[in-house]
Scaffold this motif. Structure first.
Motif, PDB file in Angstrom:
ATOM      1  N   GLU A  49      32.400  35.189  20.140  1.00  0.00           N
ATOM      2  CA  GLU A  49      33.520  35.967  20.242  1.00  0.00           C
ATOM      3  C   GLU A  49      33.106  37.407  20.106  1.00  0.00           C
ATOM      4  OE1 GLU A  49      35.795  35.365  16.449  1.00  0.00           O
ATOM      5  OE2 GLU A  49      35.911  33.118  16.900  1.00  0.00           O
ATOM      6  N   LEU A  50      32.008  37.862  19.504  1.00  0.00           N
ATOM      7  CA  LEU A  50      31.099  39.025  19.730  1.00  0.00           C
ATOM      8  C   LEU A  50      30.914  39.543  21.022  1.00  0.00           C
ATOM      9  CD1 LEU A  50      28.812  39.030  16.517  1.00  0.00           C
ATOM     10  CD2 LEU A  50      31.325  40.133  16.765  1.00  0.00           C
ATOM     11  N   VAL A  51      30.351  38.499  22.064  1.00  0.00           N
ATOM     12  CA  VAL A  51      29.826  38.867  23.396  1.00  0.00           C
ATOM     13  C   VAL A  51      31.236  39.325  23.954  1.00  0.00           C
ATOM     14  CG1 VAL A  51      29.473  37.565  25.350  1.00  0.00           C
ATOM     15  CG2 VAL A  51      28.083  37.203  23.290  1.00  0.00           C
ATOM     16  N   ASP A  52      32.627  38.498  23.948  1.00  0.00           N
ATOM     17  CA  ASP A  52      33.412  38.951  24.694  1.00  0.00           C
ATOM     18  C   ASP A  52      34.326  40.308  24.036  1.00  0.00           C
ATOM     19  OD1 ASP A  52      35.581  37.806  26.481  1.00  0.00           O
ATOM     20  OD2 ASP A  52      36.955  37.762  24.825  1.00  0.00           O
ATOM     21  N   LEU A  53      34.051  40.674  22.819  1.00  0.00           N
ATOM     22  CA  LEU A  53      34.405  41.791  22.378  1.00  0.00           C
ATOM     23  C   LEU A  53      33.704  43.051  22.650  1.00  0.00           C
ATOM     24  CD1 LEU A  53      35.296  41.019  18.547  1.00  0.00           C
ATOM     25  CD2 LEU A  53      36.761  41.600  20.188  1.00  0.00           C
ATOM     26  N   ILE A  54      32.385  42.901  22.818  1.00  0.00           N
ATOM     27  CA  ILE A  54      31.310  43.922  23.224  1.00  0.00           C
ATOM     28  C   ILE A  54      31.883  43.950  24.824  1.00  0.00           C
ATOM     29  CG2 ILE A  54      29.113  44.620  23.935  1.00  0.00           C
ATOM     30  CD1 ILE A  54      28.605  43.123  21.137  1.00  0.00           C
ATOM     31  N   ALA A  55      31.871  42.841  25.638  1.00  0.00           N
ATOM     32  CA  ALA A  55      32.020  42.941  27.129  1.00  0.00           C
ATOM     33  C   ALA A  55      33.342  43.581  27.474  1.00  0.00           C
ATOM     34  CB  ALA A  55      31.949  41.483  27.822  1.00  0.00           C
ATOM     35  N   GLU A  56      34.488  43.299  26.705  1.00  0.00           N
ATOM     36  CA  GLU A  56      35.644  43.885  26.972  1.00  0.00           C
ATOM     37  C   GLU A  56      35.504  45.600  26.518  1.00  0.00           C
ATOM     38  OE1 GLU A  56      38.510  41.489  24.792  1.00  0.00           O
ATOM     39  OE2 GLU A  56      38.511  40.292  26.523  1.00  0.00           O
ATOM     40  N   ARG A  57      34.936  45.820  25.605  1.00  0.00           N
ATOM     41  CA  ARG A  57      34.737  47.094  25.097  1.00  0.00           C
ATOM     42  C   ARG A  57      34.056  47.958  26.221  1.00  0.00           C
ATOM     43  NH1 ARG A  57      37.335  50.992  22.568  1.00  0.00           N
ATOM     44  NH2 ARG A  57      36.102  52.901  22.408  1.00  0.00           N
ATOM     45  N   ILE A  58      33.081  47.420  26.833  1.00  0.00           N
ATOM     46  CA  ILE A  58      32.316  48.261  28.101  1.00  0.00           C
ATOM     47  C   ILE A  58      33.261  48.190  29.083  1.00  0.00           C
ATOM     48  CG2 ILE A  58      30.559  47.849  29.761  1.00  0.00           C
ATOM     49  CD1 ILE A  58      28.940  46.071  27.677  1.00  0.00           C
ATOM     50  N   GLN A  59      34.178  47.426  29.395  1.00  0.00           N
ATOM     51  CA  GLN A  59      35.060  47.284  30.698  1.00  0.00           C
ATOM     52  C   GLN A  59      36.190  48.594  30.016  1.00  0.00           C
ATOM     53  OE1 GLN A  59      32.952  45.236  32.865  1.00  0.00           O
ATOM     54  NE2 GLN A  59      34.912  46.003  33.578  1.00  0.00           N
ATOM     55  N   ILE A  60      36.589  48.624  28.921  1.00  0.00           N
ATOM     56  CA  ILE A  60      37.598  49.744  28.433  1.00  0.00           C
ATOM     57  C   ILE A  60      36.931  50.993  28.695  1.00  0.00           C
ATOM     58  CG2 ILE A  60      38.387  50.483  26.087  1.00  0.00           C
ATOM     59  CD1 ILE A  60      38.987  47.550  25.390  1.00  0.00           C
ATOM     60  N   LEU A  61      35.830  51.222  28.451  1.00  0.00           N
ATOM     61  CA  LEU A  61      35.128  52.464  28.630  1.00  0.00           C
ATOM     62  C   LEU A  61      34.791  52.924  29.902  1.00  0.00           C
ATOM     63  CD1 LEU A  61      32.481  52.367  25.539  1.00  0.00           C
ATOM     64  CD2 LEU A  61      34.640  53.567  25.816  1.00  0.00           C
ATOM     65  N   GLY A  62      35.200  51.984  30.951  1.00  0.00           N
ATOM     66  CA  GLY A  62      35.269  52.200  32.319  1.00  0.00           C
ATOM     67  C   GLY A  62      33.778  51.671  32.848  1.00  0.00           C
ATOM     68  N   GLY A  63      32.840  50.944  32.028  1.00  0.00           N
ATOM     69  CA  GLY A  63      31.680  50.556  32.669  1.00  0.00           C
ATOM     70  C   GLY A  63      31.963  48.850  33.224  1.00  0.00           C
ATOM     71  N   VAL A  64      30.649  48.588  33.370  1.00  0.00           N
ATOM     72  CA  VAL A  64      30.585  47.241  34.121  1.00  0.00           C
ATOM     73  C   VAL A  64      29.786  46.285  33.020  1.00  0.00           C
ATOM     74  CG1 VAL A  64      29.904  45.673  36.073  1.00  0.00           C
ATOM     75  CG2 VAL A  64      30.996  47.927  36.469  1.00  0.00           C
ATOM     76  N   SER A  65      30.327  45.585  32.589  1.00  0.00           N
ATOM     77  CA  SER A  65      29.573  44.598  31.645  1.00  0.00           C
ATOM     78  C   SER A  65      28.540  43.646  32.057  1.00  0.00           C
ATOM     79  CB  SER A  65      30.397  43.769  30.413  1.00  0.00           C
ATOM     80  OG  SER A  65      31.460  43.044  31.443  1.00  0.00           O
ATOM     81  N   VAL A  66      27.543  43.420  31.722  1.00  0.00           N
ATOM     82  CA  VAL A  66      26.400  42.564  32.133  1.00  0.00           C
ATOM     83  C   VAL A  66      27.102  41.014  31.866  1.00  0.00           C
ATOM     84  CG1 VAL A  66      24.932  42.380  30.047  1.00  0.00           C
ATOM     85  CG2 VAL A  66      23.968  41.789  32.032  1.00  0.00           C
ATOM     86  N   ALA A  67      26.752  40.017  32.863  1.00  0.00           N
ATOM     87  CA  ALA A  67      27.478  38.733  32.463  1.00  0.00           C
ATOM     88  C   ALA A  67      26.720  37.607  32.854  1.00  0.00           C
ATOM     89  CB  ALA A  67      28.874  38.884  33.470  1.00  0.00           C
ATOM     90  N   MET A  68      25.961  37.631  33.959  1.00  0.00           N
ATOM     91  CA  MET A  68      25.358  36.383  34.474  1.00  0.00           C
ATOM     92  C   MET A  68      23.769  36.196  33.543  1.00  0.00           C
ATOM     93  SD  MET A  68      27.199  35.411  36.387  1.00  0.00           S
ATOM     94  CE  MET A  68      26.539  33.853  36.934  1.00  0.00           C
ATOM     95  N   ALA A  69      23.595  35.001  33.624  1.00  0.00           N
ATOM     96  CA  ALA A  69      22.249  34.436  32.826  1.00  0.00           C
ATOM     97  C   ALA A  69      21.018  35.452  33.347  1.00  0.00           C
ATOM     98  CB  ALA A  69      22.100  33.270  32.666  1.00  0.00           C
ATOM     99  N   ALA A  70      20.646  35.590  34.441  1.00  0.00           N
ATOM    100  CA  ALA A  70      19.702  36.066  34.947  1.00  0.00           C
ATOM    101  C   ALA A  70      19.665  37.442  34.512  1.00  0.00           C
ATOM    102  CB  ALA A  70      19.317  35.870  36.448  1.00  0.00           C
ATOM    103  N   ASP A  71      20.535  38.055  34.719  1.00  0.00           N
ATOM    104  CA  ASP A  71      20.884  39.652  34.287  1.00  0.00           C
ATOM    105  C   ASP A  71      20.574  39.805  32.689  1.00  0.00           C
ATOM    106  OD1 ASP A  71      21.413  40.272  37.036  1.00  0.00           O
ATOM    107  OD2 ASP A  71      23.316  39.705  36.799  1.00  0.00           O
TER     108      ASP A  71
END
Length: 199
Positions: free
Chosen positions: A95-117
């Motif tokens: 749940e925290l991963v999803d909340l933080i990733a969405e917050r990055i997108q809300i701020l106009g950024g691009v959230s890291v997503a893939m395991a290697a990254d």
């Protein structure tokens, strides 16, 4: 069937065929933020917060996976309790991963997503592939929590200073509170206490 009818059938067949071999350039590079976004936080502030949030996201995603590894590989007399506890903590970290990733997108950024990254960005020490004893598993989880909690508090203060109260709220209300609770539940498993007779 007439030639015109056959052409119409062929045309319609193409409409329902998946066009799955598509490729194009990225529409936004990782590490950038959208220039003009009407959320009341300037671009430079959003850029700074997104950079820090992505590192925190990588750490929390790594902790999430560490919980699942521990869930699968735990053993011993406390197997049942820890097997369930690790899985519960895993779900909370999801749940925290999803909340933080969405917050990055809300701020106009691009959230890291893939395991290697994520592996490139995380500051958590990589565990061995094999099984570890329960106290080592718990200690490794607690060390990860300590790093995440310190960073979340620091970033919450920085976000507030930059006028980003939404990120501050997310970090304190969700990340800090969840991780503090998990630390409590984990650390109690490392307290040496008699089971039958008091000392």
């Amino acid at each position: 069937m007439s030639t015109a009818a056959l052409k119409e059938v062929a045309k319609n067949r193409d409409l329902i065929t998946p066009q799955w071999r598509q490729n194009a350039k990225e529409i936004q590079k990782f590490g950038t933020v959208i220039k003009d976004l009407p959320i009341g936080i300037d671009k430079d502030a959003r850029q700074k917060v997104c950079e820090r949030l992505n590192v925190l996201l990588a750490d929390i995603a790594s902790l999430r996976d560490l919980y699942k590894k521990s869930h699968w590989q735990v053993g011993g007399p406390t197997f049942y309790q820890l097997h369930l506890l690790f899985d519960k903590h895993f779900e909370q970290q999801v749940e925290l991963v999803d909340l933080i990733a969405e917050r990055i997108q809300i701020l106009g950024g691009v959230s890291v997503a893939m395991a290697a990254d994520i592996a490139e960005l995380t500051r958590l020490e990589r565990p061995p592939k094999g099984r570890e004893e329960v106290p080592v598993q718990i200690s490794r989880l607690l060390e990860a929590h300590a790093l995440i909690l310190k960073d979340a508090r620091d970033l919450a203060e920085k976000a507030s200073d930059l006028g980003d109260e939404g990120t501050n709220d997310l970090l304190i209300s969700d990340v800090v509170r969840t991780n503090e609770m998990q630390v409590w539940f984990l650390s109690e498993h490392l307290v040496e206490m008699p089971l039958v007779h008091a000392k």
